[in-house]
Scaffold this motif. Structure first.
Motif, PDB file in Angstrom:
ATOM      1  N   ARG A  97       0.091  -7.098   1.622  1.00 31.43           N
ATOM      2  CA  ARG A  97      -0.438  -6.435   0.950  1.00 31.43           C
ATOM      3  C   ARG A  97       0.371  -5.052   0.600  1.00 31.43           C
ATOM      4  N   SER A  98       0.219  -4.224  -0.332  1.00 32.07           N
ATOM      5  CA  SER A  98       1.094  -2.913  -0.376  1.00 32.07           C
ATOM      6  C   SER A  98       0.616  -2.251   0.769  1.00 32.07           C
ATOM      7  N   LEU A  99       1.211  -1.025   1.044  1.00 36.84           N
ATOM      8  CA  LEU A  99       0.966  -0.091   1.993  1.00 36.84           C
ATOM      9  C   LEU A  99      -0.311   0.789   1.668  1.00 36.84           C
ATOM     10  N   ASP A 100      -0.321   1.119   0.236  1.00 35.33           N
ATOM     11  CA  ASP A 100      -1.376   2.041  -0.215  1.00 35.33           C
ATOM     12  C   ASP A 100      -2.577   1.181  -0.168  1.00 35.33           C
ATOM     13  N   SER A 101      -2.903   0.036  -0.321  1.00 33.50           N
ATOM     14  CA  SER A 101      -3.889  -0.763   0.104  1.00 33.50           C
ATOM     15  C   SER A 101      -4.232  -1.053   1.391  1.00 33.50           C
TER      16      SER A 101
END
Length: 222
Positions: free
Chosen positions: A213-217
């Motif tokens: 998953r992306s860091l932002d998520s």
């Protein structure tokens, strides 16, 4: 230098994956495996208890017996260069008045009696109220079981830094493996319980790119 270190570290994490089958002809050198074990030894633990035992099993006959109870390691167990059963301490030994606290928290630090009494009271408060650990043996077991994943992370990363593959596994019968190690290696099943298996070696097949998953998520700032 710091950018180089960061790059090497991230590269190791990108390299690491749960290897499903190892090249049985390639073996990890004693020096490299000692490095992996030393990374485990230096892992932190709550109150410095180190509530674990790591059993390195190189005997192939014993590996085959474990394999009978490990549906998740059918390819890894027989092909790994090194195979480890990670075990955590159980129940009463983890209490604030139990043997682990006496040996590792108080005796090792040579605390004076008044400090030991004060600290023991602090730990009792933590176990009784803050984390609700004294309601059952299961609560204490779960507490130790969570901690043992810290040295696991150390070992996986240390191996990856050396381009050594690994696979942590929970797909096994804990009770049966515990009984087997008690029978074969005289490990006290009343004191230790298997937490997970770890296989180390060199990959046989090329692995796909890592998906995450992306860091932002994953991160929320406040």
């Amino acid at each position: 230098m710091s950018e180089q270190i960061k790059s090497q570290f991230i590269s190791a994490l990108e390299f690491r994956h749960a290897c499903k089958e190892f090249d049985s002809e390639r073996k990890i050198s004693p020096s490299d495996f000692d490095f992996i074990l030393q990374s485990m030894r230096l892992a932190p633990s709550s109150f410095g208890l180190e509530p674990w035992q790591f059993v390195v099993i190189q005997d192939m006959t014993l590996r085959e017996k474990i394999k009978e109870h490990a549906w998740g390691g059918q390819n890894q167990i027989p092909t790994a260069s090194h195979f480890v059963v990670a075990m955590h301490n159980k129940g009463a030994g983890l209490r604030y008045d139990g043997p682990l606290f006496d040996e590792y928290l108080f005796k090792r630090r040579e605390l004076p009696p008044e400090m030991e009494e004060k600290y023991r009271g602090f730990v009792e408060q933590f176990q009784e109220n803050d984390f609700d650990l004294l309601q059952s043996q299961r609560n204490l077991d779960d507490w130790a079981g969570k901690q043992i994943y810290i040295p696991l992370a150390h070992m996986l990363i240390a191996a990856a830094m050396l381009k050594i593959d690994s696979c942590p596994m929970e797909g096994f019968n804990r009770v049966e493996v515990g009984k087997l190690l008690a029978d074969e290696l005289a490990i006290d099943a009343e004191v230790y319980s298997p937490a997970f298996l770890i296989a180390f070696g060199y990959r046989k097949n090329q692995q796909p790119n890592k998906l995450r998953r992306s860091l932002d998520s994953l991160v929320k700032w406040a």
